[in-house]
Write an enzyme that holds these catalytic residues in place. Sequence first.
Site, PDB file in Angstrom:
ATOM      1  CG  ASP A 161       2.375   1.538   9.097  1.00 52.48           C
ATOM      2  OD1 ASP A 161       2.001   2.438   9.859  1.00 52.48           O
ATOM      3  OD2 ASP A 161       2.530   1.709   7.877  1.00 52.48           O
ATOM      4  CE  LYS A 171      -3.081   2.585   3.134  1.00 50.71           C
ATOM      5  NZ  LYS A 171      -2.212   3.525   3.858  1.00 50.71           N
ATOM      6  CG  ASN A 172       2.733   2.458   3.583  1.00 46.38           C
ATOM      7  OD1 ASN A 172       1.569   2.866   3.610  1.00 46.38           O
ATOM      8  ND2 ASN A 172       3.339   1.984   4.655  1.00 46.38           N
ATOM      9  NE  ARG A 224      -0.493  11.806   6.769  1.00 43.57           N
ATOM     10  CZ  ARG A 224      -0.475  13.035   7.255  1.00 43.57           C
ATOM     11  NH1 ARG A 224      -1.618  13.670   7.439  1.00 43.57           N
ATOM     12  NH2 ARG A 224       0.650  13.653   7.539  1.00 43.57           N
ATOM     13  CG  ASP A 268      -4.977   5.274   9.667  1.00 44.19           C
ATOM     14  OD1 ASP A 268      -6.086   4.831   9.339  1.00 44.19           O
ATOM     15  OD2 ASP A 268      -3.903   4.751   9.368  1.00 44.19           O
ATOM     16  CG  MET A 324       5.597   8.622  13.723  1.00 41.10           C
ATOM     17  SD  MET A 324       5.986   7.839  12.134  1.00 41.10           S
ATOM     18  CE  MET A 324       7.720   7.454  12.349  1.00 41.10           C
TER      19      MET A 324
END
Length: 434
Positions: A319, A22-23, A97, A121, A341
């Site tokens: 993640d 995904k990223n 985002r 998110d 984070m």
Amino acid sequence: MSSFQIEGGRRLSGSITPQGAKNEALQVICAVLLTSESITISNIPDILDVNNLISLLGDMGVDIKRENANTYTFKADKVNLDYLQTEDFYSKSASLRGSVMIVGPLVARFGKAIIPKPGGDKIGRRRLDTHFIGIQKLGAEFHYDPSAKRYEIEAKKLTGCYMLLDEASVTGTANILMAAVMAEGITTIYNAACEPYLQQLCKMLNAMGAKISGVGSNLLTIEGVTKLNGCQHRILPDMIEVGSFIGMAAMTASEITIKDVAYNELGIIPDSFRRLGIQLEQRGDDIFIPYQKNYTIESFIDGSIMTIADAPWPGLTPDLLSVFLVVAAKAKGSVLIHQKMFESRLFFVDKLIDMGAQIILCDPHRATVIGQGNHLHLRASTMSSPDIRAGIALLIAALCAEGTSTIHNIDQIDRGYQDIDIRLNALGANIKRI
């Protein structure tokens, strides 16, 4: 709004293949805006966030052809910049985002961009300073319109420079990189993110004609070019899915094989699971997780409690901390999970506590998990997914629990995991989409 009903207590077996990352997909799809030539990208995951970005580019005038289930060809030769002024663009990009990464390509190629405050998110503050300061240093001017809640960016000319990023932001590095490839002169980015997905973006841009060196390090040097060409690119397997399946197998005492994982790109992830006592074996480019009746958390060499914390690559990706947290609840021993984070990402632990897990939320960033081993008998529960990664952690807990659990707001899970119910049911799970 959809929900999952999960019958817990079932062991899984068989093999599963991770989706495309995904990223990485969000980055490389934005990069198609840098050229008017055709770009074909394969292994694109069929998930909400990625599909929404593809739809947004289509609305912007990008010609998009779906070659097969996971391969698309993009041609951005007729980009409609006027669309950026519309309410439709505002509503669609504000909810995604990843849309912030269109700024770098648009400013590089067209000299202007508009972007609303992006969504994503609800895991606490997620600054855009790194993105904006880096692109400003290349010569762009930013203006924030508080009434319209959008950023307007303009650049008559981008000029290469040296910059030291205040944080090794993955999306920030990607955005700056995509602007810098067409800036005049040489750009040096120090403290750049160097995740495999960022390396993939660099390889794609170089295949398009960019001149990027230092790929894989935190010091990138970019020699600007005036034009980029088309290319073909294949997305890596999703390391977050790989980690999720490892944790899922361990917590449900299942024996599964995860196929085609790009093992050499997983970094510290396999060894981090081994620290929880989870056995896993590399077989070629697959990972085999054997049946384990129980697993025991290691301690540090001096006997102190194990700490698992996120860090910029090659450290552990943030993640996966939600997965490590839930999996530790069924281990023997204790571990401190330190999420550095995002200050709200651990707030889902109250749902796990309600199910019977022994977890102490120390503060917004740290949780101590007292693993109960086989003495842990999670109770079925009704809960709601607050974000993608908490959602998969709750799903793992529900698969392990006694009875039938319900997870609401599974659109959050669908944003990051393709057909997760169908794929897990093929392994023996019983998940119903309501």
